[in-house]
Motif scaffolding. Structure first.
Motif, short mmCIF file in Angstrom:
data_model
loop_
_atom_site.label_atom_id
_atom_site.label_comp_id
_atom_site.label_asym_id
_atom_site.label_seq_id
_atom_site.Cartn_x
_atom_site.Cartn_y
_atom_site.Cartn_z
N ILE A 231 0.84 -1.20 0.00
CA ILE A 231 0.00 0.00 0.00
C ILE A 231 0.88 1.25 0.00
N PHE A 232 1.94 1.22 0.78
CA PHE A 232 2.89 2.34 0.84
C PHE A 232 3.46 2.62 -0.55
N LEU A 233 3.91 1.58 -1.23
CA LEU A 233 4.51 1.75 -2.55
C LEU A 233 3.48 2.17 -3.60
N LEU A 234 2.29 1.61 -3.53
CA LEU A 234 1.25 1.97 -4.48
C LEU A 234 0.96 3.46 -4.44
N TYR A 235 0.89 4.01 -3.24
CA TYR A 235 0.62 5.44 -3.12
C TYR A 235 1.82 6.28 -3.51
N HIS A 236 2.98 5.99 -2.94
CA HIS A 236 4.13 6.87 -3.12
C HIS A 236 4.74 6.81 -4.52
N LEU A 237 4.54 5.72 -5.22
CA LEU A 237 4.94 5.68 -6.62
C LEU A 237 3.79 6.14 -7.52
N GLY A 238 2.56 5.88 -7.08
CA GLY A 238 1.41 6.28 -7.88
C GLY A 238 1.23 7.78 -7.98
N ILE A 239 1.62 8.54 -6.95
CA ILE A 239 1.45 9.99 -7.01
C ILE A 239 2.36 10.64 -8.05
N LEU A 240 3.31 9.89 -8.57
CA LEU A 240 4.13 10.42 -9.66
C LEU A 240 3.30 10.57 -10.93
N LEU A 241 2.18 9.86 -11.01
CA LEU A 241 1.37 9.84 -12.22
C LEU A 241 0.11 10.70 -12.12
N VAL B 204 -4.85 5.21 -6.30
CA VAL B 204 -3.72 5.77 -5.58
C VAL B 204 -4.17 6.50 -4.32
N MET B 205 -5.25 7.28 -4.41
CA MET B 205 -5.71 8.03 -3.25
C MET B 205 -6.30 7.12 -2.18
N ALA B 206 -6.92 6.01 -2.59
CA ALA B 206 -7.40 5.05 -1.60
C ALA B 206 -6.23 4.45 -0.83
N ALA B 207 -5.14 4.16 -1.53
CA ALA B 207 -3.94 3.63 -0.87
C ALA B 207 -3.35 4.67 0.07
N GLY B 208 -3.29 5.94 -0.38
CA GLY B 208 -2.74 7.00 0.46
C GLY B 208 -3.55 7.21 1.72
N ALA B 209 -4.88 7.19 1.57
CA ALA B 209 -5.74 7.35 2.75
C ALA B 209 -5.58 6.17 3.69
N GLY B 210 -5.54 4.97 3.13
CA GLY B 210 -5.42 3.79 3.97
C GLY B 210 -4.14 3.78 4.79
N PHE B 211 -3.02 4.08 4.16
CA PHE B 211 -1.74 4.03 4.88
C PHE B 211 -1.55 5.23 5.80
N HIS B 212 -1.62 6.44 5.24
CA HIS B 212 -1.23 7.63 6.02
C HIS B 212 -2.27 8.01 7.08
N GLU B 213 -3.55 7.88 6.76
CA GLU B 213 -4.55 8.26 7.75
C GLU B 213 -4.58 7.27 8.91
N GLU B 214 -4.35 6.00 8.62
CA GLU B 214 -4.27 5.03 9.73
C GLU B 214 -3.00 5.24 10.55
N LEU B 215 -1.91 5.60 9.89
CA LEU B 215 -0.67 5.86 10.61
C LEU B 215 -0.82 7.05 11.55
N VAL B 216 -1.42 8.13 11.05
CA VAL B 216 -1.54 9.36 11.85
C VAL B 216 -2.63 9.25 12.90
N PHE B 217 -3.84 8.83 12.48
CA PHE B 217 -4.99 8.92 13.39
C PHE B 217 -5.16 7.68 14.27
N ARG B 218 -4.89 6.49 13.76
CA ARG B 218 -5.06 5.32 14.60
C ARG B 218 -3.79 5.00 15.39
N VAL B 219 -2.62 5.01 14.74
CA VAL B 219 -1.39 4.72 15.48
C VAL B 219 -0.98 5.92 16.33
N GLY B 220 -0.91 7.10 15.71
CA GLY B 220 -0.43 8.28 16.42
C GLY B 220 -1.40 8.79 17.47
N LEU B 221 -2.60 9.18 17.03
CA LEU B 221 -3.55 9.82 17.94
C LEU B 221 -4.30 8.82 18.82
N PHE B 222 -4.78 7.73 18.23
CA PHE B 222 -5.56 6.79 19.02
C PHE B 222 -4.68 5.97 19.96
#
Length: 247
Positions: free
Chosen positions: A38-48, A144-162
């Protein structure tokens, strides 16, 4: 579901099996390894595409490099993924890391995403006669945006804040652990919802969409709490894909 959880389910009957399933949370290092696709799908996908996830705290540090060297950006992104995999593998060098859990995680996450689309959408519809619809994006942007939301929003809001908020409240207050988790879950979910209305790419504020996203945040916090980071990431990603492509 892992082998141990399946075994316990067979031995303990229906109720015991469900409790064993909840307790058999995927360990953090395995979860981190399983989310590399998921990380790679988003971070390489945003190049396109021309879109970015609003809480992407990683690529923002490397976009300046991208302006000077596409090869450098790609190499750094792959380096991030390799570092995650290498660190997890080294820490679990005795063979406890379980990359084979990816397929069970995908199956479990698909079921949870479908359940989320029914329960969260239904609850919002009952109060506001509204459900989230797909934004105007082409298929690649949606993926790509679904992958970005899945990885980064879970990292920030569930791991970090929750998770971080639960740990902080548990240590600095006299609250019981479940009470700390409840407060952290509600607060992180409200912040998760509110962030969607901030910045130049934010949506116009609406109470119905705010409630929907806050409820989705609570759902994902429960998934993270009992099933771990990887399941939360894939559940979030698959749910967004369901909304993007099927509604």
């Amino acid at each position: 579901m892992t082998r141990s959880a399946t075994t316990k389910k067979k031995e303990g009957g229906g109720g015991g099996g469900f409790r064993a399933w909840l307790k058999n949370r995927h360990d953090p290092l395995t979860s981190l390894l399983l989310t590399i696709p998921i990380f790679l799908l988003y971070h390489l996908g945003i190049l396109l595409i021309q879109l970015r996830n609003g809480v992407d705290l990683v690529s923002g540090l490397t976009f300046e490099l991208l302006e000077h060297s596409l090869v450098g950006y790609v190499a750094l992104t792959l380096g991030y993924a390799a570092a995650i995999a290498g660190a997890a593998w080294w820490l679990r060098r005795k063979g406890k890391i379980r990359p084979a859990e990816l397929l069970p995680v995908l199956g479990e996450s698909t079921e949870l995403a479908l359940l989320m689309s029914v329960t969260v959408g239904w609850a919002t519809h009952q109060l506001f006669d509204w459900q989230a619809g797909p934004p105007a994006m082409n298929p690649l942007e949606k993926l790509v945006m679904a992958a970005g939301a899945g990885f980064h929003e879970e990292l920030v809001f569930r791991v970090g804040l929750f998770a971080g908020g639960t740990l902080l409240l548990d240590r600095v207050t006299r609250l019981k652990e479940w009470q700390a988790a409840l407060i952290a879950g509600l607060v992180s979910s409200l912040i998760f919802s509110g962030i969607h209305y901030v910045g130049s790419f934010g949506d116009p504020f609406r109470l119905d969409s705010f409630f929907f996203r806050a409820l989705a945040g609570v759902y994902l916090a429960v998934v993270y709490r009992f099933r771990g980071f990887a399941v939360a990431v894939y559940t979030h990603t698959i749910y967004d894909l369901i909304v993007f492509f099927l509604r």
